[in-house]
Design an enzyme around this catalytic site. Structure first.
Site, mmCIF file in Angstrom:
data_model
loop_
_atom_site.group_PDB
_atom_site.id
_atom_site.type_symbol
_atom_site.label_atom_id
_atom_site.label_comp_id
_atom_site.label_asym_id
_atom_site.label_seq_id
_atom_site.Cartn_x
_atom_site.Cartn_y
_atom_site.Cartn_z
ATOM 1 N N THR A 1 0.848 -1.192 0.000
ATOM 2 C CA THR A 1 0.000 0.000 0.000
ATOM 3 C C THR A 1 0.879 1.236 0.000
ATOM 4 O OG1 THR A 1 -1.858 -1.036 1.116
ATOM 5 C CG2 THR A 1 -1.660 1.336 1.347
ATOM 6 N N LYS B 1 -8.143 3.025 -3.416
ATOM 7 C CA LYS B 1 -8.082 2.851 -1.963
ATOM 8 C C LYS B 1 -8.429 4.137 -1.230
ATOM 9 C CE LYS B 1 -6.077 0.103 0.634
ATOM 10 N NZ LYS B 1 -5.220 -0.718 1.519
ATOM 11 N N LYS C 1 -4.886 10.870 7.329
ATOM 12 C CA LYS C 1 -3.999 11.122 6.179
ATOM 13 C C LYS C 1 -4.697 10.739 4.874
ATOM 14 C CE LYS C 1 -1.241 8.211 4.788
ATOM 15 N NZ LYS C 1 -0.353 7.056 4.791
#
Lengths: 290, 290, 290, 290
Positions: free
Chosen positions: B94, B169, B237
């Site tokens: 990721t 994502k 974030k």
């Protein structure tokens, strides 16, 4: 047990059919009495007025279309109040907490017993006995009604004092409205940043936030199809009432407030009668009306 | 087919075990080489450097802990780049879109083939081959990798150009973060307006917005239990990055923006290392720190 | 011209003194009649009841503390209504649009003439005749009252139908509430990013958004001084009413909605009785109450 | 004192004229050298390159159009850096904190002295010496520059380390952007609830939140006139940077975040090059683009 049933609209008819099929004796009433015929064919008796039904049955259930109708069957001439002393009344209509409390006070002050029991679920769950019942009011009456609730719903809750059933619906609908906004923002963001929104639907449906609403409404939204299951103006009204409930209790809810403003924007664009998923339209490219 | 595998952390180990069990020849590498022993016992070969693994295998998969590690195995001495010409590299870590693009450019400019393929799902889906794979980059490589993806995940998507996997994502996590705020606001509203928040959890779970996240996290939240599955600071974030993506594309997202500010408030309260559901704490009764 | 004056609180006393000093004949009434003495010393007559004042004077002005008091002098025994036929009544109290409309309807249905005329400005402008008067209702009465308004205020507006004066105050207060939030956010941002908030006050006061509110309240806020000029709970109520007005008219106001939620947060922290600038406190480092 | 001046655009020309008229010796440079003629007629000397100007003068001021130009005069061939050792450089251009810090590090590492000093105010205050100067960097240089600042501005601030001048501008512009949204929401609410928005402008201008921006821009906004004094896309960029500054410092700013989303909505409608007051347009009745 003999049960009275007031209101044979889409919901009420399905519910009284279920009661009959499961062995309850049912006496029905409807403003347009001819609607009772179908129930009579299944074994129901007919009452000519709400008062007559209440007089005949220990427990009477009402399933009416809106607060005005709910008030009318109780307070009008030949209404519920006239025979309520010693009897039980369960209002399963969807009404605001104030209406519910007004009915409750009138009934209990006349010596009747009251339960509000709005439901979650629409036509199909009503037919299959899969409603979710949000009851509040007199606990003893709730317990007495459980056999009937078991027939009508897959689950019933007793939530405390009158008004709590209506409040629970507001809280659920508030979360639903914010989720619909989050979902719509995500669909627009996906589209404008070069992703395929249909892929987003598929990815969402495989993960931890997969839910029937995204699954059911997403594909229609991507086709600009907003045929109204739950009209946007009603969703926005529930957001407003939930925010008002938060205001009374000094609860700050910035996400719900932002979602509410988006629903208001949708209303200003003339989308109030479409499904509440039409809030998606507010997020597309817009220009001034000429 | 012979497959290289770089990175044997919790995720990478489970994934390479699955490949071995399903008949793939696998050559593994890990920064701490001793972690390779368990895989060797299951039939894996070992490469001493990333470059060696890439040289040996037509396709090499990487599953590393963060962008720094992902960059390091590619660009460092004895790294992937040194042997990539004519080979295939699939980064399933990721990482942000920029990191992914940087790796992609380096590899393709050396004559290699690249696919980013971040996954949705953590330890358990990795072990059971139930990951969701968000692939983007070279379509031919995606198709060649399908047999491996079928072993690793329950579903894989090809999303187009490099960066789209990371973007997908972000969009999903943005929706998730807004939903968590909506859910938390609802729990607080229920509590302060006299409802039992546990009843709300039950009602939600029976309706159209029922989802695994509410079901899984709700009870813990009501016990002030925020043991971090996904730390709040990382969720915030991702909200920030999703909002930045919206900024680039002129997408207005007021609900996500409100949710982001709530996560920032949580960070200011020192909750950044707890689970992102700790945003719930910002909505309770607060007072100034002395 | 003979003018009646009902209500000799801080505002009403200053206003009736101004009228006397500028040559008007004034007949005063106050619930506590002894408060009239000071005015008598300046030349006023006294009426024993609101009805008596109205009977004696062509125009009667009221300046009462709240909606309840405003309703009471009109509808109670010996109230304004009893003698209103053919007379003029100007209510300068701050009341909501509904209260104003209720009074208007009662008076006009009895053959009286009505003007609502809430003011902007408090004690000092009342004393110096520098109020801003927001009149609405009967235009002819507005014109007849101009000589009095010229004494009481620096500027008067005629805003159309009854209710518009109250609405104008809501709109102004909504803008004010959002500005106070923007200002507070800026002060906190300056402080936490290493700037001196006092420098920010100075810079703001030299630029295009310099205004008396920032100038007047900023230094006190930086000393945690929130002695109430306008209590936060009243500001929040006005935000709520302005948002409700927007709801009726399908106006989306996301900035006001966000500001309203911050004021609600402040209320939940127990700051409702402080000045509305105490919303600043919600933005500082917070922790849970134990 | 001899002062160098780099950049003779609208601002720089007015500022160097002011210095000349107040007795300073000034050596000017401009990329298009012919622009220096007018200054020469008023007594200025000319330098052929930035390096030459810096070499000749103890203090050199720069007033350039954007970050790219500010970097270019410093780092290019014949640029400021080549002669900066022992000299003083004051950059009054509006640049982001990163650009300012980059210039600062280069100059101080070469033995020069640096001050950033962006200004608040545009053409007219530049001509009349009424700018507000937001200086940060070397304190001793600030003090040495005070005689020049006294000519150029009505007020100067020393704000600490390099970057603080740029940060202060961001904070001020963030408050300004939120205020513009609050103002626009109020204008729309007034209009749709039956008030005259021009009356609102008049009422606002007589009260505690009266300010030059409302006074100056309000009437134009009501005529759909958004000729760009400060382009909306720049305002939105400053909102974004201020929110990013808040993110770094864990400051939650929900009102600014809501305002930012409205500016983004305006950008999506193609209004980015108009004045930032064009955010007003997002609040009017909108429909989809066909």
């Amino acid at each position: 047990m003999e049960i009275g049933f007031l209101g044979l609209g889409i919901m009420g008819k399905a519910m009284s059919v279920n009661l009959l099929k499961n062995g309850f004796k049912v006496t029905v009433w409807n403003r347009t009495l001819s609607k009772c015929n179908e129930l009579v064919a299944l074994g129901a008796s007919v009452g000519e007025t709400p008062a007559q039904v209440v007089k005949k049955c220990k427990i009477t259930i009402a399933m009416l279309s809106d607060p005005a109708a709910a008030l009318s069957v109780v307070f009008d001439k030949d209404g519920v109040l006239e025979q309520i002393c010693g009897k039980c009344y369960i209002d399963m209509s969807t009404v605001d907490p104030e209406t519910s409390c007004k009915i409750s006070e009138a009934i209990t002050s006349k010596g009747g017993h009251f339960l509000e029991a709005p439901v979650s679920g629409s036509k199909q769950p009503a037919e299959t006995g899969q409603l979710v019942i949000l009851a509040a009011g007199e606990k003893a009456l709730y317990e007495e009604a459980i056999p009937a609730f078991n027939v009508l719903g897959k689950k019933s809750f007793f939530l405390g004092q009158v008004g709590n059933g209506a409040k629970m619906k507001l809280v659920v609908n508030m979360i639903m409205g914010s989720m619909m906004n989050a979902f719509s923002e995500g669909l627009v963001l996906a589209d404008r940043s070069g992703l395929n929104p249909h892929d987003l639907l598929d990815v969402l449906d495989l993960g931890g936030i997969a839910n029937p609403m995204f699954r059911g409404k997403g594909p229609a939204m991507l086709q600009d199809n907003y045929s109204p299951a739950f009209p946007l103006k009603h969703q926005q009204k529930d957001m407003r009432l939930a925010l008002a409930l938060g205001d009374e209790n000094a609860v700050s809810m910035p996400v719900a407030a932002a979602a509410n403003e988006a629903f208001k924007k949708a209303r200003s664009m003339g989308l109030g009668d479409l499904d509440f998923s039409a809030v998606f339209e507010t997020m597309k490219i817009l220009k001034h009306s000429s």
